[in-house]
Motif scaffolding. Structure first.
Motif, PDB file in Angstrom:
ATOM      1  N   ILE A   8      -1.068 -10.549   6.616  1.00 43.57           N
ATOM      2  CA  ILE A   8      -0.870  -9.229   7.203  1.00 43.57           C
ATOM      3  C   ILE A   8      -0.434  -8.287   6.094  1.00 43.57           C
ATOM      4  CG2 ILE A   8       0.372  -7.843   8.908  1.00 43.57           C
ATOM      5  CD1 ILE A   8       0.903 -10.426  10.468  1.00 43.57           C
ATOM      6  N   VAL A   9      -1.273  -7.309   5.774  1.00 43.26           N
ATOM      7  CA  VAL A   9      -0.955  -6.310   4.754  1.00 43.26           C
ATOM      8  C   VAL A   9      -0.343  -5.099   5.459  1.00 43.26           C
ATOM      9  CG1 VAL A   9      -1.845  -4.897   2.869  1.00 43.26           C
ATOM     10  CG2 VAL A   9      -2.901  -7.123   3.376  1.00 43.26           C
ATOM     11  N   GLY A  10       0.839  -4.694   4.991  1.00 39.82           N
ATOM     12  CA  GLY A  10       1.577  -3.654   5.703  1.00 39.82           C
ATOM     13  C   GLY A  10       2.507  -4.271   6.730  1.00 39.82           C
ATOM     14  N   ALA A  11       2.999  -5.455   6.423  1.00 36.71           N
ATOM     15  CA  ALA A  11       3.795  -6.217   7.395  1.00 36.71           C
ATOM     16  C   ALA A  11       5.126  -5.564   7.720  1.00 36.71           C
ATOM     17  CB  ALA A  11       4.028  -7.638   6.866  1.00 36.71           C
ATOM     18  N   THR A  12       5.611  -4.657   6.873  1.00 35.92           N
ATOM     19  CA  THR A  12       6.894  -4.004   7.147  1.00 35.92           C
ATOM     20  C   THR A  12       6.745  -2.762   8.009  1.00 35.92           C
ATOM     21  OG1 THR A  12       6.709  -2.763   5.067  1.00 35.92           O
ATOM     22  CG2 THR A  12       7.939  -4.843   5.007  1.00 35.92           C
ATOM     23  N   GLY A  13       5.523  -2.331   8.283  1.00 44.63           N
ATOM     24  CA  GLY A  13       5.291  -1.162   9.126  1.00 44.63           C
ATOM     25  C   GLY A  13       5.307  -1.513  10.601  1.00 44.63           C
ATOM     26  N   ALA A  14       5.290  -0.482  11.444  1.00 41.93           N
ATOM     27  CA  ALA A  14       5.369  -0.700  12.887  1.00 41.93           C
ATOM     28  C   ALA A  14       4.188  -1.511  13.401  1.00 41.93           C
ATOM     29  CB  ALA A  14       5.442   0.638  13.612  1.00 41.93           C
ATOM     30  N   VAL A  15       2.970  -1.185  12.949  1.00 45.90           N
ATOM     31  CA  VAL A  15       1.789  -1.909  13.428  1.00 45.90           C
ATOM     32  C   VAL A  15       1.759  -3.323  12.866  1.00 45.90           C
ATOM     33  CG1 VAL A  15      -0.732  -1.960  13.440  1.00 45.90           C
ATOM     34  CG2 VAL A  15       0.474   0.197  13.819  1.00 45.90           C
ATOM     35  N   ASP A  67      -8.022 -16.903   5.379  1.00 48.28           N
ATOM     36  CA  ASP A  67      -9.209 -16.839   6.247  1.00 48.28           C
ATOM     37  C   ASP A  67      -9.339 -15.473   6.927  1.00 48.28           C
ATOM     38  OD1 ASP A  67      -9.992 -19.657   5.965  1.00 48.28           O
ATOM     39  OD2 ASP A  67      -8.120 -20.062   7.037  1.00 48.28           O
ATOM     40  N   ILE A  68      -8.227 -14.932   7.435  1.00 46.35           N
ATOM     41  CA  ILE A  68      -8.240 -13.653   8.147  1.00 46.35           C
ATOM     42  C   ILE A  68      -7.122 -12.787   7.583  1.00 46.35           C
ATOM     43  CG2 ILE A  68      -8.022 -12.480  10.375  1.00 46.35           C
ATOM     44  CD1 ILE A  68      -8.850 -15.102  11.720  1.00 46.35           C
ATOM     45  N   ALA A  69      -7.476 -11.566   7.192  1.00 43.25           N
ATOM     46  CA  ALA A  69      -6.486 -10.634   6.652  1.00 43.25           C
ATOM     47  C   ALA A  69      -6.464  -9.369   7.496  1.00 43.25           C
ATOM     48  CB  ALA A  69      -6.799 -10.293   5.194  1.00 43.25           C
ATOM     49  N   PHE A  70      -5.314  -9.079   8.072  1.00 41.21           N
ATOM     50  CA  PHE A  70      -5.118  -7.839   8.817  1.00 41.21           C
ATOM     51  C   PHE A  70      -4.571  -6.780   7.856  1.00 41.21           C
ATOM     52  CE2 PHE A  70      -4.537 -11.272  11.889  1.00 41.21           C
ATOM     53  CZ  PHE A  70      -5.308 -10.852  12.976  1.00 41.21           C
ATOM     54  N   ALA A  90     -11.965 -14.052   2.594  1.00 38.91           N
ATOM     55  CA  ALA A  90     -11.283 -13.679   3.834  1.00 38.91           C
ATOM     56  C   ALA A  90     -12.148 -12.747   4.663  1.00 38.91           C
ATOM     57  CB  ALA A  90      -9.953 -12.993   3.526  1.00 38.91           C
ATOM     58  N   VAL A  91     -11.950 -12.777   5.967  1.00 38.68           N
ATOM     59  CA  VAL A  91     -12.492 -11.752   6.852  1.00 38.68           C
ATOM     60  C   VAL A  91     -11.386 -10.728   7.066  1.00 38.68           C
ATOM     61  CG1 VAL A  91     -13.375 -11.210   9.150  1.00 38.68           C
ATOM     62  CG2 VAL A  91     -14.078 -13.318   7.999  1.00 38.68           C
ATOM     63  N   VAL A  92     -11.671  -9.470   6.760  1.00 37.83           N
ATOM     64  CA  VAL A  92     -10.688  -8.405   6.859  1.00 37.83           C
ATOM     65  C   VAL A  92     -10.858  -7.662   8.177  1.00 37.83           C
ATOM     66  CG1 VAL A  92      -9.999  -6.157   5.926  1.00 37.83           C
ATOM     67  CG2 VAL A  92     -10.392  -8.087   4.388  1.00 37.83           C
ATOM     68  N   ILE A  93      -9.759  -7.477   8.897  1.00 39.48           N
ATOM     69  CA  ILE A  93      -9.709  -6.617  10.081  1.00 39.48           C
ATOM     70  C   ILE A  93      -8.842  -5.434   9.702  1.00 39.48           C
ATOM     71  CG2 ILE A  93      -9.080  -6.450  12.524  1.00 39.48           C
ATOM     72  CD1 ILE A  93      -9.433  -9.529  12.652  1.00 39.48           C
ATOM     73  N   ASP A  94      -9.480  -4.295   9.500  1.00 39.02           N
ATOM     74  CA  ASP A  94      -8.800  -3.135   8.916  1.00 39.02           C
ATOM     75  C   ASP A  94      -8.427  -2.117   9.975  1.00 39.02           C
ATOM     76  OD1 ASP A  94      -7.895  -1.541   6.640  1.00 39.02           O
ATOM     77  OD2 ASP A  94      -9.557  -0.212   7.162  1.00 39.02           O
ATOM     78  N   ASN A  95      -7.159  -1.719   9.976  1.00 39.43           N
ATOM     79  CA  ASN A  95      -6.652  -0.803  10.990  1.00 39.43           C
ATOM     80  C   ASN A  95      -6.588   0.644  10.501  1.00 39.43           C
ATOM     81  OD1 ASN A  95      -5.553  -0.669  13.743  1.00 39.43           O
ATOM     82  ND2 ASN A  95      -3.671   0.010  12.763  1.00 39.43           N
ATOM     83  N   THR A  96      -7.213   0.946   9.374  1.00 39.02           N
ATOM     84  CA  THR A  96      -7.232   2.311   8.864  1.00 39.02           C
ATOM     85  C   THR A  96      -8.611   2.924   9.096  1.00 39.02           C
ATOM     86  OG1 THR A  96      -8.081   1.930   6.604  1.00 39.02           O
ATOM     87  CG2 THR A  96      -5.737   1.445   7.024  1.00 39.02           C
ATOM     88  N   SER A  97      -8.744   4.190   8.705  1.00 41.39           N
ATOM     89  CA  SER A  97     -10.038   4.877   8.869  1.00 41.39           C
ATOM     90  C   SER A  97     -10.963   4.683   7.681  1.00 41.39           C
ATOM     91  CB  SER A  97      -9.796   6.371   9.098  1.00 41.39           C
ATOM     92  OG  SER A  97      -9.132   6.942   7.985  1.00 41.39           O
TER      93      SER A  97
END
Length: 347
Positions: A8-15, A67-70, A90-97
């Motif tokens: 999880i990249v950005g693990a310290t943020g709210a999302v 394997d999976i990176a958020f 890795a398969v990336v699931i990206d929550n940005t635009s």
């Protein structure tokens, strides 16, 4: 059961924190979970699900054997590190635009277009929070009757602008008598030329304007809705407004469907049959969705379903969801759940 190494990249943020919570809560079949953030947070220990996790600095080599990176750390971080993660398998699931409108990147709301995952190339985009809840609510309508037109006005919570915006709202809320003079630095966006108080106010700007008078947030809703539904012929327009609500986005949505003769009750039943949808629609009992009561709930809530008095195929709806959950973290985890069990590279 096959298990997966997750980052999880950005693990310290709210999302990021909500993604971790949902992975644990929903018993995602992980082998390991690696929490990544900036160098400033490296070494920080956080607790979730009765376990302790240590934050590591996000680097290209952080994705070895993942394997999976958020990703939920901002577009610039995704642009820099997501390709590195994909390169390492890795398969990336990206929550940005950053990648949402790339032709080769699926933009996915699992209840709506999970089939788009079949064509991913290691990178999958999570849509904008406001787009997700609207697409989820309107999918059963589009499937049953077809959609010609969507007009949406959003009433978005400050949590969508980050933790500093929440703190600013809380600070300003105790200063009613001086509300017009409240200092402001976060909204409509931290980088804007001018800032306005959000307490006791409504700001009709989310992100920056373009030459046509629309904001980036509004264009996200317009373009992402068409991509998710796979139909550029649907007419979509949006006005996005920030309100002094901590969590939970609300939307007033007007639609025109293709089929004639549909009643409000038929539309209500159709929407209620949608996956992840809760209909709250009893005006006599004042039963309708509100962001205060949608907070920490996974579902999308729909109410105020009524036929337009002048257009035979027009209807009005009120849609509410927790923007940090279904609008971000939960949708990301649901994408991962759809991926697992597929052939190599989760594809």
């Amino acid at each position: 059961m096959q298990t997966y190494n997750v980052a999880i990249v950005g693990a310290t943020g709210a999302v990021g924190a909500k993604i971790l919570d949902k992975l644990l809560e929903r018993s995602f079949p992980y082998r390991s979970i690696r929490l990544l953030a900036s160098s400033r947070s490296s070494g920080t220990v956080i607790q979730a699900g009765g376990r302790l996790f240590t934050i590591e600095e996000a680097k290209p080599e952080s994705f070895k054997d993942i394997d999976i990176a958020f990703f939920s750390a901002g577009g610039s971080i995704s642009e820099k590190l997501a390709p590195e993660a994909v390169k390492r398998g890795a398969v990336v699931i990206d929550n940005t635009s950053a990648f949402r409108m790339d032709a080769d990147v699926p933009l996915v709301v699992p209840e709506v277009n999970a089939d788009a995952l079949e064509n991913h190339k290691g990178l999958i985009a999570n849509p904008n929070c406001s787009t997700i809840q609207m697409a989820a609510a309107l999918h059963p309508v589009n499937k049953a009757y077809g959609l010609d037109r969507i007009l949406v006005s959003t009433y978005q919570a400050v949590s969508g602008a980050g933790s500093d915006a929440i703190l600013e709202l809380k600070s300003q809320s105790g200063q009613f008598d001086s509300r017009a003079r409240n200092s402001a630095s976060q909204l409509p966006s931290a980088g804007a030329k001018r800032h306005y108080p959000i307490a006791f106010n409504a700001i009709p700007q989310i992100d920056v304007f373009d030459e046509k008078g629309y904001t980036k947030e509004e264009w996200k809703m317009i373009n992402e809705t068409k991509k998710i539904f796979g139909d550029n012929s649907i007419s979509v327009s949006a006005t996005c407004v920030r309100l002094p609500v901590v969590t939970g986005h609300s939307e007033s949505v007007y639609i025109e469907i293709q089929e004639e003769g549909v009643t409000a009750e038929e539309l209500r039943r159709t929407i209620a049959g949608g996956q992840g949808i809760t209909v709250q629609d009893d005006p006599e009992k004042q039963h309708y969705p509100m962001p205060l009561f949608a907070e920490n709930e996974d579902n999308v809530f729909v109410g105020r379903i009524r036929k337009d008095p002048d257009h035979p195929r027009g209807f009005h709806l009120w849609i509410v969801a927790d923007n940090l959950l279904k609008g971000a973290a939960l949708n990301s985890v649901q994408i991962a759940e759809k991926l697992i069990g597929r052939p190599p590279r989760l594809s």
